[in-house]
Scaffold this active site. Structure first.
Site, PDB file in Angstrom:
ATOM      1  N   CYS A 137       0.871  -1.186   0.000  1.00  0.00           N
ATOM      2  CA  CYS A 137       0.000   0.000   0.000  1.00  0.00           C
ATOM      3  C   CYS A 137       0.903   1.231   0.000  1.00  0.00           C
ATOM      4  O   CYS A 137       0.971   1.978   0.979  1.00  0.00           O
ATOM      5  CB  CYS A 137      -0.918   0.004   1.214  1.00  0.00           C
ATOM      6  SG  CYS A 137      -1.900  -1.500   1.422  1.00  0.00           S
ATOM      7  N   ASP A 184       0.135   0.217  -5.385  1.00  0.00           N
ATOM      8  CA  ASP A 184      -1.012   0.854  -4.751  1.00  0.00           C
ATOM      9  C   ASP A 184      -2.220   0.641  -5.651  1.00  0.00           C
ATOM     10  O   ASP A 184      -2.091   0.671  -6.883  1.00  0.00           O
ATOM     11  CB  ASP A 184      -0.774   2.351  -4.536  1.00  0.00           C
ATOM     12  CG  ASP A 184      -1.716   2.933  -3.488  1.00  0.00           C
ATOM     13  OD1 ASP A 184      -1.278   3.136  -2.342  1.00  0.00           O
ATOM     14  OD2 ASP A 184      -2.895   3.167  -3.813  1.00  0.00           O
ATOM     15  N   CYS A 229      -1.119   3.965  10.961  1.00  0.00           N
ATOM     16  CA  CYS A 229      -0.829   5.153  11.767  1.00  0.00           C
ATOM     17  C   CYS A 229      -2.018   5.410  12.688  1.00  0.00           C
ATOM     18  O   CYS A 229      -2.547   6.520  12.768  1.00  0.00           O
ATOM     19  CB  CYS A 229      -0.508   6.372  10.895  1.00  0.00           C
ATOM     20  SG  CYS A 229      -1.777   6.806   9.693  1.00  0.00           S
TER      21      CYS A 229
END
Length: 387
Positions: free
Chosen positions: A226, A248, A341
């Site tokens: 990704c 991606d 994240c």
């Protein structure tokens, strides 16, 4: 522009955001219509807007409302600014405050004081425990600017010397041996020779630390599944001599990667979804999966208010699907790394447990959770090995 005029401009931008514009679009629209605004003016208005976005609920409470005027009033009160001087009505300043505005406002309570959506607090607390309040409060402040020194092109000292030519002051950061925190003049980085020549890249310290923990296969094949802009592809390429591939689902996200790789002295082959089918298997596959971004809300605070329970559920489904597809791209004895994240257990530890429980031919080797109190963004990474 005077400080008060900058406040008025921020009010106008915030009202555009309230009516549905994305923050960047609202700022761009304002800037196009404000040719008189210099670079320092635009930076100051942007800072006001993003300070409010990080602290929307507490600003609304202190300002007594949810429109741009009330939000900026709340921000100034939180910062201890001279409200009457800013709302003077003189020149391009906001109109003076009415008696009702002066009387409105109260100290935020509960989740509002932590600037979190009400629905999110129970999940936030269960995910972070004793770190919940500190992590929420950290997301209310501006993030530091970090650089990754490209060891293919320079040492830490060499990069620091070139940056200092433009008065950009840096210091090493303990999260990663390649991480530098910008102490002064961060806005000059893009024009500095160190950045333009590939000596440094903008990358959060925790993101660098995550890459440091990956078991890199010397001479092997590595896939950034990704990849997005390809920051982690370049970080891996600077640490280990291997064949690097970036993929991606939206190839447009990788459009700048070839130029960035050339500048950095790295080789990264781009793979479209169609190319991936014929690319074979890899020794290491990194999945930096789409997520809530809850670990990086200091940088992208809009995400805090756009996230919903339904959207979080959808993201968790997407993450599980990515892991399920990516595992087939790993050779026997190879490694799959899963990263977000995020600081939410639903996207992190829960996904790891689910993956191992559903795939008995995989074992978990490692996992790490970085929090803002460590110095960088919130990041999670789990490493699995195909048995």
């Amino acid at each position: 522009m005077t400080p008060a005029a900058r406040v008025q401009a921020a009010i106008e931008v915030l009202d555009r955001i309230i009516f549905g514009d994305a923050a960047e679009k609202a700022l761009t629209t304002w800037a196009r219509g404000a040719r008189y605004a210099g670079s320092k003016d635009r930076a100051a208005v942007r800072d006001h807007v993003f300070d409010v976005l990080r602290c929307w609920r507490s600003c609304a409470a202190l300002g007594g409302g949810d429109d741009g005027r009330a939000l900026m009033l709340g921000l100034l009160r939180a910062q201890g600014g001279d409200v009457s001087a800013m709302f003077s009505g003189e020149g391009h300043a906001p109109e003076p405050l009415a008696d009702a505005e002066l009387a409105a406002g109260e100290a935020p309570q509960g989740a509002a004081a932590l600037d979190l959506p009400e629905w999110l607090w129970p999940l936030w607390h269960s995910s972070l425990g004793d770190h919940a309040e500190a992590t929420a409060l950290a997301q209310r402040a501006r993030a530091d600017v970090f650089l990754r020194v490209n060891l293919l092109a320079a040492t830490m000292d060499e990069a620091a010397t070139v940056l200092a030519e433009d008065g950009i002051v840096t210091e090493p950061h303990p999260l990663s041996p390649t991480a530098m925190r910008v102490v002064e003049n961060a806005r000059r980085v893009h024009q500095n020779r160190a950045y333009l020549d590939g000596l440094v890249e903008l990358q959060d310290a925790a993101s660098q630390a995550l890459v440091d923990r990956l078991p890199m296969p010397e001479g092997g094949r590595v896939l950034d599944y990704c990849a997005g802009g390809g920051g982690k592809s370049l970080a891996m390429a600077a640490l280990c001599c291997a064949q690097y591939f970036a993929h991606d689902i939206d190839v447009r996200r990788m459009k700048d990667l070839p130029d960035r790789a050339e500048r950095a002295g790295a080789r990264v082959q781009l793979l479209s979804p169609a190319d991936l089918k014929a690319a074979g298997q890899f020794d290491l596959v990194l999945c930096d999966a789409p997520c809530s971004g809850s670990g990086s809300w200091r940088r992208a605070p809009e995400g805090k208010w756009l996230l919903s329970e339904e959207r979080l559920h959808d993201l968790c489904d997407i993450q599980a699907q990515i892991l399920d597809k990516a595992k087939d791209l790993v050779i026997d004895g190879g490694v799959l790394a899963y990263a977000t994240c995020s600081v939410l257990s639903a996207e992190n530890q829960d996904q790891s447990l689910k993956f191992v429980s559903e795939n008995p031919d995989w074992q978990q080797l490692d996992q790490v959770q970085f929090l803002p109190e460590d110095g960088g963004d919130g990041f999670y990474c789990a490493v699995f090995k195909r048995i």
